[in-house]
Write a protein that holds these residues in place. Sequence first.
Motif, short mmCIF file in Angstrom:
data_model
loop_
_atom_site.label_atom_id
_atom_site.label_comp_id
_atom_site.label_asym_id
_atom_site.label_seq_id
_atom_site.Cartn_x
_atom_site.Cartn_y
_atom_site.Cartn_z
N GLY A 1 -4.14 13.27 -0.35
CA GLY A 1 -4.36 12.85 1.03
C GLY A 1 -3.97 13.91 2.05
O GLY A 1 -3.39 14.94 1.70
N THR B 1 2.51 12.88 -2.36
CA THR B 1 1.41 11.99 -1.99
C THR B 1 1.46 11.66 -0.51
O THR B 1 2.51 11.70 0.12
CB THR B 1 1.46 10.66 -2.78
OG1 THR B 1 2.70 10.00 -2.49
CG2 THR B 1 1.31 10.87 -4.27
N TYR C 1 -3.20 7.60 2.07
CA TYR C 1 -4.33 7.93 1.21
C TYR C 1 -3.95 8.32 -0.21
O TYR C 1 -4.81 8.57 -1.03
CB TYR C 1 -5.16 9.04 1.85
CG TYR C 1 -5.80 8.56 3.12
CD1 TYR C 1 -6.96 7.79 3.09
CD2 TYR C 1 -5.23 8.85 4.35
CE1 TYR C 1 -7.54 7.32 4.26
CE2 TYR C 1 -5.81 8.39 5.53
CZ TYR C 1 -6.96 7.63 5.47
OH TYR C 1 -7.53 7.17 6.62
N GLY C 2 -2.65 8.38 -0.50
CA GLY C 2 -2.21 8.69 -1.85
C GLY C 2 -2.37 10.14 -2.24
O GLY C 2 -2.28 11.05 -1.40
N GLU C 3 -2.63 10.36 -3.51
CA GLU C 3 -2.73 11.71 -4.05
C GLU C 3 -3.88 12.47 -3.40
O GLU C 3 -4.98 11.94 -3.24
CB GLU C 3 -2.98 11.60 -5.56
CG GLU C 3 -2.51 12.82 -6.31
CD GLU C 3 -2.55 12.59 -7.81
OE1 GLU C 3 -3.21 13.37 -8.50
OE2 GLU C 3 -1.92 11.60 -8.26
N ARG D 1 2.19 1.63 -3.50
CA ARG D 1 1.11 2.06 -4.40
C ARG D 1 0.85 3.56 -4.25
O ARG D 1 0.49 4.25 -5.20
CB ARG D 1 -0.17 1.27 -4.10
CG ARG D 1 -1.36 1.61 -4.99
CD ARG D 1 -2.58 0.73 -4.70
NE ARG D 1 -2.85 0.48 -3.30
CZ ARG D 1 -3.47 1.33 -2.48
NH1 ARG D 1 -3.87 2.49 -2.90
NH2 ARG D 1 -3.69 0.99 -1.21
N ASN D 2 1.06 4.09 -3.06
CA ASN D 2 0.82 5.51 -2.79
C ASN D 2 2.05 6.38 -3.02
O ASN D 2 2.10 7.53 -2.57
CB ASN D 2 0.27 5.69 -1.37
CG ASN D 2 -1.14 5.16 -1.25
OD1 ASN D 2 -1.91 5.19 -2.20
ND2 ASN D 2 -1.49 4.66 -0.08
N ASP E 1 0.83 -1.21 0.00
CA ASP E 1 0.00 0.00 0.00
C ASP E 1 0.86 1.26 0.00
O ASP E 1 0.56 2.23 -0.70
CB ASP E 1 -0.95 0.01 1.19
CG ASP E 1 -2.10 -0.98 1.04
OD1 ASP E 1 -2.32 -1.50 -0.08
OD2 ASP E 1 -2.78 -1.25 2.05
#
Length: 175
Positions: free
Chosen positions: A164, A156, A160-162, A50-51, A47
């Motif tokens: 966030g 990022t 929560y990624g972009e 991925r973020n 995760d």
Amino acid sequence: MRDLRQDYSDIQSMKFQDDGVIPNHPHLPVLLYKGVWRTEPTRAESDLNRNGWGNSWINGVYDYHHYHSNAHEVLAVMSGFVRLIIGGENGKKVYLESGDVVVLPAGTGHKRLEASPDFRIAGAYPGGMGYNTRTGKPGERPEALQEILEVPVPGTDPVYGEGGPLTKLWLNRRV
């Protein structure tokens, strides 16, 4: 789980001053996301990647005060528990358990005080940047202080990624 992209009330923020040994970050706070990955903590490393947080690893936390002057770091507890002291010798003791995530801005001291036998943590860095490990030796201080100021705010949030919360909370604090 609530979507914290609009409501940041579940994220704890802690600010630490330079104690003369551990510089901590002059502007950015430590962010603590309690229980955000409680349902699937073993996916933490993937995760984070991925973020946009890479150069990841799974291991533990050193049992001595240290910091990274050239990179921000995220630590996500995958199993067990750990008690850390953050901010240097006179910092704050923090208890983290499976599913908790802490983001340490460049320069923030951290040390493991105790951990359960099954403790595992995933660590990563924004954009997969490389990192150094500093321990507060007087000779490293001038370079470390300059490096800390040069580390950019990540694009990022590691959880929560972009778009966030980290990107918003830190951009509002950057001087």
